[in-house]
Design an enzyme around this catalytic site. Structure first.
Site, PDB file in Angstrom:
ATOM      1  N   LYS A  68       0.816  -1.217   0.000  1.00  0.00           N
ATOM      2  CA  LYS A  68       0.000   0.000   0.000  1.00  0.00           C
ATOM      3  C   LYS A  68       0.847   1.263   0.000  1.00  0.00           C
ATOM      4  CE  LYS A  68      -3.803  -1.948   2.791  1.00  0.00           C
ATOM      5  NZ  LYS A  68      -4.921  -2.014   1.841  1.00  0.00           N
ATOM      6  N   SER A  74      -8.092  -7.482   8.177  1.00  0.00           N
ATOM      7  CA  SER A  74      -7.952  -7.908   9.563  1.00  0.00           C
ATOM      8  C   SER A  74      -8.684  -9.215   9.848  1.00  0.00           C
ATOM      9  CB  SER A  74      -8.507  -6.808  10.474  1.00  0.00           C
ATOM     10  OG  SER A  74      -8.184  -5.536   9.957  1.00  0.00           O
ATOM     11  N   GLY A 123     -11.003  -2.754   8.698  1.00  0.00           N
ATOM     12  CA  GLY A 123     -10.657  -2.913  10.103  1.00  0.00           C
ATOM     13  C   GLY A 123     -11.842  -2.994  11.040  1.00  0.00           C
TER      14      GLY A 123
END
Lengths: 193, 298
Positions: B85, B240, B157
Site C-alpha cells: 500500500k 484484519s 478494520g
C-alpha cells in the site's frame, strides 16, 4: 460442435469462455466431476497455479483430471495452466502439485515480477505458421523438453508454446486479446486432430 | 526476438494481471510467517503492510507505506504475487514500491492520505495500481487516472460487512442504470457521476467496469465472502478478518473455498464449520463519520 470445459476454480475463466465461444465451441465452466465428464476438451486458465492445484485437491478434482490427461483428453493450459500440466516445475512453492502429463520442466515467474510483464509479437509454427501478438503476465517459460514435445513458439530462445500429443500449453494469454487463432489451433488441431 | 521487442507496463498487462486474480482471495499480512500461512491456505496474492487496518484504527497516528525491508522479506518467503500500500497521492511511496518490484500497488484510504486533492497519476508507472471506490463515479475517476483494478472500499478494520455491501450494490446499481439509458442521456449521467464521458459510455455499452472489481473492507467470514461474490465481485480482499481471528490458517482456507464455490450453499456451510472465534469487530454505525476510512478519496 465441440464441448470445451474451462476449469473454473480460480483465474481468468470468463475470458477463455468468451474466446472459445467466439471460435464456435460450446464452452462451460468446470467446477465438479460431472462437468468434467461432459468435456471433449479441457482448458486450464491463467490464474494462480498454487491456488488452483490446492482447490482441485480439496474438491476431489485432482485425480480425475490427472486420469483424464492419461486417457488422452485434449487439454490446453495457458500460463498457470501450463505449469499445472507440466511434469516438473522449478521455483515451485514447497509441496506444490501438478496434474502433469506434459514431459517438460517449467520455470514459474521466469520472466520476472509484474513490472517485467510484457506484450510481444512471436512466430507460432503450426502447419500454417502465423505471427501472434502475445501477452505475458508473470509468465513461466519451458526450460527442458522431453523427446516427444514439439516447440511451437519461443521468446529469446525460451519455449513459450509446446505440444505433446493431446496436451498443448502456452506461457502467454491469448484469451486477453481478440485474436482467436490460438484457441482455434487447440480446437482444430488438438481436440479434433 | 530480442528484449527490445518487449513492451512493458501496457494497460493490457496491468489489467490482465488483475484478471488472473479473479475468483481469488488477497490477504493482508504483516510478516513472512503470516505470508506463508496465506500462501498455504490458497491466497492468490498477499498485501504486505506493517499493521492490519484493525490495529491502525486502534493505535491511531499517521499510517504510512511499510518498511521496504519488511516487504522484501515477504517477497522472499512466498511465490505468489505481493502487493503493498501507498498513501493516497503519495507518488514517491509508489516510486519506491515500484523500485523494489512489488506486483501491485494499492493506493489506499487505509493509510493516512498524503494529498487531499490529487490521487497519484498512475499512468506514469510500469506497475499496476488498485484503488478503492464507494460508487461508480469514484471508480471511473480512478480508472481515468490509470487504476488497473478497483476494489469496493467497505469499512476496513471493522469486521462489519455492511459498508462493503452498500458499496458493491451502489456500483452495480449505477452500472445497471447506465445500461438502460439512451445514448443522449449519457452526457448528463457523466456530469452527475463526475466521470469522463468516454468511460461512462463504455460502461453503458458493456454493462461492466473496464477493469476487474474486487471487494474489501469488513469481510470476516466465508459467508461474507460468498455474499460479495454473489453481489458481483470478481474476488475478495480480506484484511484484519483472518489474522485477528482465533484460527487464521483454518479461516483463511475456508474463505478461499467459499470464494470459489460462492453459489453452492452446501459447500459454504461446510467451510463455515468450527472456525473458532471471528474477529471481534466494531459496528460501522459506532464509528464517528470523520474516522471512517471510506470517506477518504475524492
Amino acid at each position: 460442435m465441440s464441448s470445451i470445459g474451462v476449469l473454473a476454480l480460480q483465474g481468468d475463466v470468463s475470458e477463455h469462455l468468451r474466446a472459445l465461444a467466439e471460435c464456435g465451441a460450446r464452452a462451460f465452466g468446470v467446477k465438479n466431476r460431472e462437468d468434467l465428464e461432459k468435456c471433449d476438451g479441457l482448458v486450464i486458465p491463467g490464474g494462480e497455479s498454487t491456488t488452483i492445484s490446492k482447490l482441485a485437491r480439496t474438491f476431489e478434482l485432482f485425480e480425475p483430471i490427472r486420469n483424464k490427461i492419461k486417457e488422452g483428453q485434449p487439454v490446453y493450459g495457458s500460463c498457470a495452466g501450463m505449469i499445472l500440466i507440466a511434469d516438473r516445475v522449478n521455483d515451485a512453492m514447497a509441496g506444490q502439485e501438478t496434474f502433469g502429463g506434459l514431459d517438460v520442466t517449467v520455470r514459474r515467474n521466469a520472466f520476472g515480477r509484474q513490472v517485467d510483464s510484457f506484450e510481444s509479437d512471436l512466430e507460432f509454427s503450426s502447419a500454417k505458421p502465423f505471427t501472434f501478438h502475445a501477452v505475458f503476465i508473470r509468465a513461466p517459460w519451458v526450460e527442458e523438453v522431453g523427446k516427444d514435445v514439439s516447440i511451437l513458439a519461443s521468446v529469446d530462445g525460451h519455449p513459450v508454446a509446446v505440444r505433446q500429443g493431446n496436451l498443448f500449453a502456452t506461457a502467454f494469454h491469448p484469451e486477453l486479446t481478440s485474436d482467436g487463432r490460438i484457441h482455434k489451433y487447440f480446437l482444430e488441431e488438438v481436440v479434433k486432430g | 526476438m530480442s528484449q527490445a521487442d518487449r513492451v512493458v507496463g501496457t494497460a493490457r498487462v496491468k489489467r490482465g494481471m488483475a484478471e488472473m486474480l479473479k475468483g481469488g482471495v488477497i490477504m493482508d499480512v504483516v510478516d513472512a510467517h503470516q505470508a506463508k500461512i496465506a500462501e498455504d491456505a490458497g491466497a492468490v496474492a498477499v498485501m504486505a503492510l506493517e499493521r492490519v487496518p484493525a490495529d491502525i484504527r486502534a493505535q491511531g497516528g499517521v499510517a504510512r507505506m511499510s518498511d521496504p525491508s519488511m516487504i522484501e522479506e515477504i517477497q522472499k518467503s512466498v511465490t505468489i504475487p505481493v502487493m503493498a500500500k501507498a498513501r493516497i497521492g503519495h507518488f514517491v511511496e509508489a516510486q519506491i514500491l515500484q523500485a523494489i518490484g512489488v506486483d501491485y500497488i494499492d493506493e489506499s484510504e487505509v493509510l493516512t492520505p498524503a494529498d487531499y486533492t490529487h490521487h497519484i497519476d498512475k499512468w506514469n508507472f510500469t506497475i499496476p495500481f488498485v484503488c478503492g471506490a464507494t460508487n461508480l463515479g469514484e471508480a471511473l475517476r480512478r480508472i481515468n487516472e490509470g487504476a488497473a483494478m478497483i476494489r469496493s472500499k467497505g469499512e476496513a478494520g471493522t469486521g462489519d460487512v455492511s459498508n462493503a455491501t452498500t458499496h458493491m450494490r451502489a456500483i452495480s446499481d449505477e452500472i445497471r442504470r447506465l445500461s438502460s439509458m439512451r445514448e443522449d442521456e449519457l452526457y448528463v449521467a457523466a456530469k452527475e457521476l463526475q466521470a469522463p464521458f468516454d468511460l461512462v459510455k463504455e460502461v453503458a455499452t458493456t454493462g461492466k467496469l473496464p477493469v476487474v472489481l474486487f471487494t474489501a473492507g469488513g469481510i470476516a467470514t466465508p459467508a461474507d465472502a460468498a455474499m460479495m461474490m454473489q453481489l458481483g465481485a470478481d474476488g475478495v480482499f480480506v484484511g484484519s478478518g483472518i489474522f485477528k481471528s482465533g484460527n487464521p490458517a483454518k479461516r483463511a482456507e475456508a474463505i478461499v473455498r467459499a470464494t470459489t464455490y460462492y453459489s453452492d450453499p452446501k459447500i459454504v456451510a461446510e467451510t463455515s464449520r468450527g472456525l473458532g472465534e471471528a474477529m471481534v469487530g466494531i459496528n460501522v454505525a459506532d464509528i464517528p463519520v470523520p474516522h471512517r476510512l471510506a470517506e477518504r478519496g475524492w
